[in-house]
Design a protein around this motif. Sequence first.
Motif, PDB file in Angstrom:
ATOM      1  N   GLY A 325       0.933  -1.309   0.032  1.00  0.00           N
ATOM      2  CA  GLY A 325      -0.059  -0.119  -0.033  1.00  0.00           C
ATOM      3  C   GLY A 325       0.930   1.233  -0.126  1.00  0.00           C
ATOM      4  N   SER A 326       1.884   1.136   0.906  1.00  0.00           N
ATOM      5  CA  SER A 326       2.788   2.597   1.069  1.00  0.00           C
ATOM      6  C   SER A 326       3.648   2.615  -0.229  1.00  0.00           C
ATOM      7  CB  SER A 326       3.671   2.350   2.233  1.00  0.00           C
ATOM      8  OG  SER A 326       2.767   2.685   3.321  1.00  0.00           O
ATOM      9  N   LEU A 327       4.384   1.581  -0.787  1.00  0.00           N
ATOM     10  CA  LEU A 327       5.163   1.528  -1.906  1.00  0.00           C
ATOM     11  C   LEU A 327       4.076   2.240  -3.366  1.00  0.00           C
ATOM     12  CD1 LEU A 327       6.861  -1.878  -1.598  1.00  0.00           C
ATOM     13  CD2 LEU A 327       7.952   0.510  -1.336  1.00  0.00           C
ATOM     14  N   ALA A 328       3.003   1.524  -3.278  1.00  0.00           N
ATOM     15  CA  ALA A 328       2.243   1.982  -4.540  1.00  0.00           C
ATOM     16  C   ALA A 328       1.782   3.384  -4.522  1.00  0.00           C
ATOM     17  CB  ALA A 328       0.719   1.278  -4.421  1.00  0.00           C
ATOM     18  N   ARG A 329       1.879   4.067  -3.192  1.00  0.00           N
ATOM     19  CA  ARG A 329       1.605   5.779  -3.169  1.00  0.00           C
ATOM     20  C   ARG A 329       2.978   6.057  -3.325  1.00  0.00           C
ATOM     21  NH1 ARG A 329      -1.422   3.888   1.137  1.00  0.00           N
ATOM     22  NH2 ARG A 329       0.168   4.373   2.638  1.00  0.00           N
ATOM     23  N   GLY A 330       4.187   5.509  -3.794  1.00  0.00           N
ATOM     24  CA  GLY A 330       5.449   6.163  -4.107  1.00  0.00           C
ATOM     25  C   GLY A 330       6.477   6.347  -2.908  1.00  0.00           C
ATOM     26  N   ARG A 331       5.945   5.979  -1.603  1.00  0.00           N
ATOM     27  CA  ARG A 331       6.534   6.204  -0.542  1.00  0.00           C
ATOM     28  C   ARG A 331       7.622   5.118  -0.263  1.00  0.00           C
ATOM     29  NH1 ARG A 331       6.430  10.573   2.073  1.00  0.00           N
ATOM     30  NH2 ARG A 331       6.490   9.378   4.178  1.00  0.00           N
ATOM     31  N   HIS A 332       8.745   5.384   0.205  1.00  0.00           N
ATOM     32  CA  HIS A 332       9.887   4.390   0.906  1.00  0.00           C
ATOM     33  C   HIS A 332       9.221   3.628   1.978  1.00  0.00           C
ATOM     34  CE1 HIS A 332      12.180   6.748  -2.125  1.00  0.00           C
ATOM     35  NE2 HIS A 332      12.396   7.823  -1.315  1.00  0.00           N
ATOM     36  N   VAL A 369       4.579  -4.841  -6.891  1.00  0.00           N
ATOM     37  CA  VAL A 369       5.035  -3.236  -7.186  1.00  0.00           C
ATOM     38  C   VAL A 369       6.611  -3.318  -7.871  1.00  0.00           C
ATOM     39  CG1 VAL A 369       5.617  -1.044  -6.230  1.00  0.00           C
ATOM     40  CG2 VAL A 369       3.749  -2.657  -5.136  1.00  0.00           C
ATOM     41  N   PRO A 370       6.663  -3.039  -9.144  1.00  0.00           N
ATOM     42  CA  PRO A 370       7.919  -2.749  -9.645  1.00  0.00           C
ATOM     43  C   PRO A 370       9.047  -2.107  -8.812  1.00  0.00           C
ATOM     44  CG  PRO A 370       6.512  -1.859 -10.976  1.00  0.00           C
ATOM     45  CD  PRO A 370       5.846  -2.440 -10.055  1.00  0.00           C
ATOM     46  N   LEU A 371       9.973  -2.539  -8.389  1.00  0.00           N
ATOM     47  CA  LEU A 371      11.069  -1.685  -7.568  1.00  0.00           C
ATOM     48  C   LEU A 371      12.274  -1.976  -8.374  1.00  0.00           C
ATOM     49  CD1 LEU A 371      10.148  -2.631  -3.860  1.00  0.00           C
ATOM     50  CD2 LEU A 371       9.341  -0.554  -5.150  1.00  0.00           C
ATOM     51  N   ARG A 372      13.155  -0.876  -8.239  1.00  0.00           N
ATOM     52  CA  ARG A 372      14.695  -0.951  -8.873  1.00  0.00           C
ATOM     53  C   ARG A 372      15.560  -0.683  -7.624  1.00  0.00           C
ATOM     54  NH1 ARG A 372      13.608  -3.678 -11.899  1.00  0.00           N
ATOM     55  NH2 ARG A 372      16.043  -3.348 -12.882  1.00  0.00           N
ATOM     56  N   ARG A 373      15.288  -0.620  -6.412  1.00  0.00           N
ATOM     57  CA  ARG A 373      16.312  -0.656  -5.339  1.00  0.00           C
ATOM     58  C   ARG A 373      15.725  -0.999  -4.339  1.00  0.00           C
ATOM     59  NH1 ARG A 373      20.301   4.445  -4.759  1.00  0.00           N
ATOM     60  NH2 ARG A 373      20.684   3.798  -6.725  1.00  0.00           N
ATOM     61  N   ILE A 374      16.338  -2.197  -3.427  1.00  0.00           N
ATOM     62  CA  ILE A 374      15.824  -2.521  -2.211  1.00  0.00           C
ATOM     63  C   ILE A 374      16.755  -2.756  -1.386  1.00  0.00           C
ATOM     64  CG2 ILE A 374      13.626  -3.675  -3.308  1.00  0.00           C
ATOM     65  CD1 ILE A 374      15.175  -6.461  -2.996  1.00  0.00           C
ATOM     66  N   GLY A 375      16.488  -3.107  -0.077  1.00  0.00           N
ATOM     67  CA  GLY A 375      17.713  -3.560   1.019  1.00  0.00           C
ATOM     68  C   GLY A 375      17.260  -4.570   1.981  1.00  0.00           C
ATOM     69  N   VAL A 376      17.877  -5.643   2.415  1.00  0.00           N
ATOM     70  CA  VAL A 376      17.327  -6.557   3.402  1.00  0.00           C
ATOM     71  C   VAL A 376      18.432  -6.439   4.497  1.00  0.00           C
ATOM     72  CG1 VAL A 376      16.843  -8.908   3.991  1.00  0.00           C
ATOM     73  CG2 VAL A 376      16.511  -7.866   1.479  1.00  0.00           C
ATOM     74  N   ALA A 377      17.986  -6.645   5.723  1.00  0.00           N
ATOM     75  CA  ALA A 377      18.907  -6.479   7.125  1.00  0.00           C
ATOM     76  C   ALA A 377      18.557  -7.767   7.716  1.00  0.00           C
ATOM     77  CB  ALA A 377      18.551  -5.157   7.763  1.00  0.00           C
ATOM     78  N   GLY A 378      19.925  -8.135   8.000  1.00  0.00           N
ATOM     79  CA  GLY A 378      19.894  -9.733   8.656  1.00  0.00           C
ATOM     80  C   GLY A 378      20.288 -10.666   8.042  1.00  0.00           C
ATOM     81  N   GLY A 379      21.416 -11.449   8.535  1.00  0.00           N
ATOM     82  CA  GLY A 379      21.825 -12.542   7.853  1.00  0.00           C
ATOM     83  C   GLY A 379      20.935 -13.499   7.206  1.00  0.00           C
ATOM     84  N   ASP A 380      20.046 -14.091   8.078  1.00  0.00           N
ATOM     85  CA  ASP A 380      19.070 -15.237   7.815  1.00  0.00           C
ATOM     86  C   ASP A 380      18.151 -14.875   6.866  1.00  0.00           C
ATOM     87  OD1 ASP A 380      20.655 -17.127   9.051  1.00  0.00           O
ATOM     88  OD2 ASP A 380      19.386 -17.115  10.769  1.00  0.00           O
ATOM     89  N   THR A 381      17.531 -13.318   7.088  1.00  0.00           N
ATOM     90  CA  THR A 381      16.417 -12.566   6.223  1.00  0.00           C
ATOM     91  C   THR A 381      17.036 -12.492   5.004  1.00  0.00           C
ATOM     92  OG1 THR A 381      15.901 -11.720   8.422  1.00  0.00           O
ATOM     93  CG2 THR A 381      14.985 -10.600   6.467  1.00  0.00           C
ATOM     94  N   SER A 382      18.326 -12.086   4.825  1.00  0.00           N
ATOM     95  CA  SER A 382      18.821 -11.775   3.520  1.00  0.00           C
ATOM     96  C   SER A 382      19.014 -13.162   2.775  1.00  0.00           C
ATOM     97  CB  SER A 382      20.312 -11.059   3.728  1.00  0.00           C
ATOM     98  OG  SER A 382      20.318  -9.609   4.213  1.00  0.00           O
ATOM     99  N   SER A 383      19.470 -14.074   3.450  1.00  0.00           N
ATOM    100  CA  SER A 383      19.648 -15.484   2.799  1.00  0.00           C
ATOM    101  C   SER A 383      18.412 -15.899   2.187  1.00  0.00           C
ATOM    102  CB  SER A 383      20.131 -16.379   3.851  1.00  0.00           C
ATOM    103  OG  SER A 383      21.562 -16.075   3.999  1.00  0.00           O
TER     104      SER A 383
END
Length: 442
Positions: A325-332, A369-383
């Motif tokens: 919902g937030s991403l669709a409104r253009g929010r980070h 939602v098509p995105l061009r940049r993301i981040g993931v924090a946490g070792g297991d979460t990233s994997s």
Amino acid sequence: MRPRPSIVYYGDDFTGATDTLGTAARAGLRALLFLQVPDAARLDRAGPLDVLGIAGAARAMTPDEMRTELRPVAALFRSLNARVLHYKTCSTFDSAPHIGSIGAAVRALRAAVEQPWTAIIGGQPNLGRYCLFANLFAAAGSGAQVHRIDRHPTMSCHPVTPMDEPDLRLHLAKQGLADVRSMPFTAASRGSDALDAALRQALHSPPADAVLFDVADAMQLRAIGQVLWTRAQAATLLAAGPSSVVDALSMAMGPSHRDSGSPPMARDGVPPAQGPVLVLAGSLSPVTARQVAAAKSFDIVWLDAQKLAQRGEAAVAEQAELVIGSLARGRHVLACTRAPGATPLGGGLDAQALARAGGDMLAKVLASVPLRRIGVAGGDTSSHGVQALDAWGLSYVADMGAGTSLCRVHSDDAALDGLEIMLKGGQMGAEDVFERLVHGFA
């Protein structure tokens, strides 16, 4: 005939694997990180490489699972005729006999190399990790106070693999490496000739399981790299430790391995994001919690960790909709699985189930939602997050600072190919790392 890589490495989690990828690329080496063991067709598509990485999740596996996981890695190394096989560990060496055992990994991979002993590098100074007389010390965040590992405010009380023993020889002995010999930093400080002489003495009969190299400062990595690279030319070598293994070896590999014929693999600075940015933060370390608090450009969504961990389709979809919902409104959006002050993974919550559910949710969000940049924090979460995507590899884009790299996703799915992703371990990154992901920097 395809040129062989000099180094093949396996990262025991995805965040660490991207740190090693960045280390190689910044040294001018041609490097690519595969998300599973590549076949011949994929290798041909990748082109010439100096460093071939494989991202895995062995840090969260039992010894039996690790043996199954690492068997094809050993086979690939032998088929490529590379010189060094690097088992990339976390720089804090957090592991245990029953989960993420470094000893089990060494035993699984040792038959793939010719040298009967394993080199272990015990420090990574650029991340505030130091090893002195076999005892490990680590900073509690970028530029923060350095603690002996058994007194570290986070790693000493890690919920799965607490580091309660600072002497890495004793720590690894519990994991089945009974004879780990110490190579003190005083030897490396005298240069490569003195270090090689000390190593010959340490390897004198009876045969050692491994030799642990102290690292008190970054300058010592040059001598360590020279000694290990010279020995690897005569007989293939297994090395374990953080990204400092590749850092050390890259200094000794010489100009013939530098990437001179293709475009630069790394760039200076990062431009601002085009469109909304999503960051998924798993169970929060104190370092990540400070980064969340500093993230002023985001809508923060507090996910229901209990619901997510059940991995029901409806629960995952419900939590994903909060983000969509937030991403669709253009929010980070910064989506977190634990609110400030909450007990980490309390109430019997299954950390691995939560990490896998985070990956499920990430895939669902990106499909909507098509995105061009993301981040993931946490070792297991990233994997688990990256494994949930329809991608086959990562290449390095830029240094985000303090052990974090921005990478490019390689996928046969045009919607995902070219996606920029930052994977961040719980202890990694500057306080403003999420803001830098949005606004870029010169």
